[in-house]
Design an enzyme around this catalytic site. Sequence first.
Site, PDB file in Angstrom:
ATOM      1  CE1 TYR A  99      -2.903   3.243   0.808  1.00  0.00           C
ATOM      2  CE2 TYR A  99      -2.104   3.095   3.061  1.00  0.00           C
ATOM      3  CZ  TYR A  99      -2.796   3.771   2.077  1.00  0.00           C
ATOM      4  OH  TYR A  99      -3.376   4.978   2.361  1.00  0.00           O
ATOM      5  CE  LYS A 101      -2.247   6.944  -1.779  1.00  0.00           C
ATOM      6  NZ  LYS A 101      -3.339   7.484  -2.638  1.00  0.00           N
TER       7      LYS A 101
END
Length: 515
Positions: free
Chosen positions: A237, A241
Amino acid sequence: MESIRIVEFFKNKSILVTGSTGFLAKIFVEKVLRVQPEVKKLFLLVRAGDATSANQRVQTEILEKDLFKVLKDKHGDGFRSFVTKKLVPLAGDIVQEDLGIHDSDLRRNLWKEVEVVVNVAATTNFDERYDVALGVNVLGAKHILEFAKRCVRLEMLLHVSTAYVAGEQSGLILEKKFLMGETLKGDSYLDIEAELSLADEKKRELRAEDAPEEAEKLAMKELGIRRAKLFGWPNTYVFTKAMGEMLLGHSRGDLPMVILRPTIITSVQSDPLPGWIEGTRRWSRCVLDLHCHLRATAGVRWLLCRTIDSVIIGYAKGKITCFFGDLDIIMDVVPGDMVVNAMMATMAAHSGQQAEFIYHMGSSVRNPVTYDTLEHCHFRYFLANPRVGRDGSVMPMKRLRFIKSMVVFRVFMTLRYKLPFEVMHLVNLLSCGRLARGYNELNRKYKFVMHLVELYKPYVYFDGCFDDLNMERLRMAMKKDDAEARMFDFDPKHVDWEDYFCSIHIPGVMKYAFK
């Protein structure tokens, strides 16, 4: 920085919002409609096959939420006509070029009309499939930027990221941009195009081998975690990002852009509905299901995003008696409405400025709170509001037990679960496999729990705090207009954490997320 006129900024604006069915986007849409009814249009991009399906999702997943009650009361019988005039559902998908908007006339109309693009879309699963995470968090950011560049009247692109793109850094973490190819490990270089190719190649290999769907899913998840750790990030994640931020910063040209990095986002503090929060995610359900058999480990889910709610719900259901974590660690949390206020303030402040601006939105510097405070409030709340079992009887009140050390936690799990499982395995062999089904299921759940532990371990011991000097300068500019400073408050110093947890957040979780 000059005085900021936020309400005035949104007047007659046409705004494109991605991720519009998500928690933050809902709060943003409601706030804009309520404080500036003269906003021109809010184009809401949702994943749907056609316009009818997109409209249905907006109706059921956004407008029917309790969050919109204040707005409904304000407009009364005119609410439906008001939102119909202001909201335009768009069927699309950020993983596709042109955001998956296939109607060329509609695209051209958007390019002529849209002045602000707000990107809240993301996949936030820590161990998401690598190809999926790259598609949403990296290529999605690229596609949004490309679309924004074609908007001839564009004044601002706001991209919501996460403060935890900082990985496992400690100390004071500054509000600074990522350079293209920058990593968190030594002198290595991150080639984003190579990562995209690697994920595609791996998926092709698996499909060429006719790998079962679950095997492909697991392999792609493992690939994401491996690549993240190779470059210094703890999970897929935050790794993807960070890559999304790099692409935006590198390719934006002279586009005005703000990257907002919130920390752990919790329920609405005050505006418009104190305590409102979305239901807990699939991880919470998985962990609570595990507690039917393994009753000591869900606390690892407590540490990021809205995962503190998993513990509150698990305790309320009588399925959590202890979990591991350090009560003395600061949990950097911020109410959802404050994050949205910061989004709106940064947009108004930097509209039309041909530069990139980075903002942290958290509380660890200005108003830190430890997990001990939350645990204390948790105990106080359930002492005053006893849990009731399915049979209607009051459940006994027991304080949650903590396992602070990772070493002790692993020993505990081995003695409490792993060794009995091995005994069960031996009995199963001696009984010609009669216990195979039960053993395999429990062993699978045990491995899943330990996987969660490894996944969330970096945040259990996270030792950083997020500098918010840029955000503080913005707060100072806001103080020049007392009315707007109150209407768009994003100062965590104004949060009384004990009151917030005891009177707002925990009751909100029990009302809106507890099933």
